[in-house]
Motif scaffolding. Sequence first.
Motif, short mmCIF file in Angstrom:
data_model
loop_
_atom_site.label_atom_id
_atom_site.label_comp_id
_atom_site.label_asym_id
_atom_site.label_seq_id
_atom_site.Cartn_x
_atom_site.Cartn_y
_atom_site.Cartn_z
N ALA A 45 0.92 -1.14 0.20
CA ALA A 45 -0.14 -0.31 0.16
C ALA A 45 0.52 1.16 0.05
CB ALA A 45 -0.84 0.41 1.07
N LEU A 84 -12.59 0.55 0.15
CA LEU A 84 -11.39 -0.11 0.69
C LEU A 84 -11.33 -1.72 1.99
CD1 LEU A 84 -11.27 3.08 2.61
CD2 LEU A 84 -9.69 2.32 1.67
N VAL A 97 -2.84 3.91 -2.44
CA VAL A 97 -3.84 4.47 -1.52
C VAL A 97 -4.06 6.68 -1.29
CG1 VAL A 97 -3.87 4.40 0.70
CG2 VAL A 97 -2.88 3.01 0.10
#
Length: 169
Positions: A45, A84, A97
């Motif tokens: 991420a 998410l 992200v």
Amino acid sequence: MLEVALSAEPIWEDGNDWQALAARAATSALAATAYAEWSAMTFTAEISVRLTDDAEVQMLNRDYRQKDKPTNVLSFPMIQPDLLDAVANTDDGEVLVGDIVLARGVCEREAVEKGISTADHATHLIVHGTLHLLGYDHIDDREADAMEAIERVVMASLGLADPYLIRED
């Protein structure tokens, strides 16, 4: 795993290790949320943190929020809040992200007003921005209370003061 990609304008060169500070703030914020498991997942991420000047932040604030003034921090999520929860199921190697942008002048002025270092205030702003990227907001009192509670926990875990403590002078 969480990766923080930092870019900084020369005005941020002041002896602080901004890369380490940004990574620590974002990682700690992630760990205090429902998405903490992302740190142990096989994908990466990525959060981008941009440290810039007031003029650039004012331009972004004007262009994206229709507010023609600099602000301390802007967050630009790359994942819709309703998606998410699905990120943990990704088979991609990397998930973007979002982006966090801090304005040096605003950050410095606010730090002086609060009686704290610019680094401590920037840490809080990166924590705050990370939570925005993860779908947290402060549009109403209930959401604000929940987001601030997480921020308080994260700041305490970093050994820093409660950013919402009202000091009586």
